[in-house]
Design a protein around this motif. Sequence first.
Motif, PDB file in Angstrom:
ATOM      1  N   LYS A  72       0.542 -23.698  20.735  1.00 56.70           N
ATOM      2  CA  LYS A  72       0.705 -22.655  21.751  1.00 56.70           C
ATOM      3  C   LYS A  72       2.195 -22.359  21.977  1.00 56.70           C
ATOM      4  CE  LYS A  72      -1.241 -19.830  24.161  1.00 56.70           C
ATOM      5  NZ  LYS A  72      -2.158 -18.914  23.462  1.00 56.70           N
ATOM      6  N   ILE A  73       2.982 -23.429  22.072  1.00 61.45           N
ATOM      7  CA  ILE A  73       4.426 -23.251  22.278  1.00 61.45           C
ATOM      8  C   ILE A  73       5.045 -22.520  21.079  1.00 61.45           C
ATOM      9  CG2 ILE A  73       6.635 -24.498  22.405  1.00 61.45           C
ATOM     10  CD1 ILE A  73       5.184 -26.575  24.136  1.00 61.45           C
ATOM     11  N   MET A  74       4.648 -22.946  19.870  1.00 63.25           N
ATOM     12  CA  MET A  74       5.168 -22.285  18.665  1.00 63.25           C
ATOM     13  C   MET A  74       4.816 -20.795  18.669  1.00 63.25           C
ATOM     14  SD  MET A  74       4.207 -25.082  15.729  1.00 63.25           S
ATOM     15  CE  MET A  74       4.742 -24.076  14.334  1.00 63.25           C
ATOM     16  N   GLN A  75       3.605 -20.503  19.126  1.00 57.32           N
ATOM     17  CA  GLN A  75       3.174 -19.107  19.151  1.00 57.32           C
ATOM     18  C   GLN A  75       3.985 -18.316  20.187  1.00 57.32           C
ATOM     19  OE1 GLN A  75      -0.835 -18.370  20.416  1.00 57.32           O
ATOM     20  NE2 GLN A  75      -1.146 -16.792  18.884  1.00 57.32           N
ATOM     21  N   ASN A  76       4.162 -18.909  21.382  1.00 55.03           N
ATOM     22  CA  ASN A  76       4.912 -18.210  22.428  1.00 55.03           C
ATOM     23  C   ASN A  76       6.365 -17.991  22.055  1.00 55.03           C
ATOM     24  OD1 ASN A  76       2.629 -18.066  23.941  1.00 55.03           O
ATOM     25  ND2 ASN A  76       3.118 -19.821  25.257  1.00 55.03           N
TER      26      ASN A  76
END
Length: 205
Positions: free
Chosen positions: A189-193
Motif C-alpha cells: 500500500k505504501i509503495m502504491q501511495n
Amino acid sequence: MIFYGTNGTHVRTVPLPGVACPFCTASDTLQVSLFCRYAHIYYVPLLPFSKPVVATCTNCSLSWDNKALPPALRGPIRTLKQDTRTPLWTWSGTALLAVGLGWAAVAGARDDRENQAYLAAPRVGDIYTVRANEADNNYSLLKVVGVKGTTVDVVANEYVIDNSHPIDQLNAPAKYSKEPFSLGQFELKIMQNKGQLTDVDRLGE
Ligand SMILES: [Zn+2]
C-alpha cells in the motif's frame, strides 16, 4: 508531422425578401449563400470558425461577399447568419477527441479498481510494475511466487527499462532473480501511495 488546415462547405442559399438590390434596385431578387469554414486535422473536421456569405442579385447578376457587402444588406444578413446553424459534422473531430478522452478516463479508473482488487487478493503469477520513486522513469517488475494470506513472496526482475509498461519486454522467467522476499499488504500500500508500485497485472485476465 501533423497535417491541418481549413476547409469550407456550403450550408444553404436563401432569398432575402424585402430588400432591394443596391445596384439595379429590383426588389425580392437577392439571394444569400451561407458557407461555413472549419478547421481540420488530417481532413477530420475539428470545429467551425466562420460563416462567409455571398449575396447575389438574380436580376442584374451582381454579387457581393463578406467585407464588400453594401450597408443596406449588412443588417438583414447578420440576422440570417445568426439563424443559420453550422453543420454539426464540422465538430466531429472535437466530438471524437472528447469520446477518446472519456474512454481513457474510464479505462484508467477501471485499471485502478483492478489494481486494488488484485493487491487485496493476491495470486501466484501476479506481476507488479515498480520503480525506485515517483520521479524515476525506469521501471522493473516484481513477480508473485507465493501467497500467505495477504503477504506475498515476490522475485525481482533483474532488468529495468524506461517504459511504464515493462511487462512485454521483461517478463521472461530467466530475467527474474531466484531469491524471493516477502512484502506485506501494508508495504504494498505504501509503495502504491508513493508511486513506486504503478500497476498490477494478472496475465490471462
Ligand atoms: Zn440587381
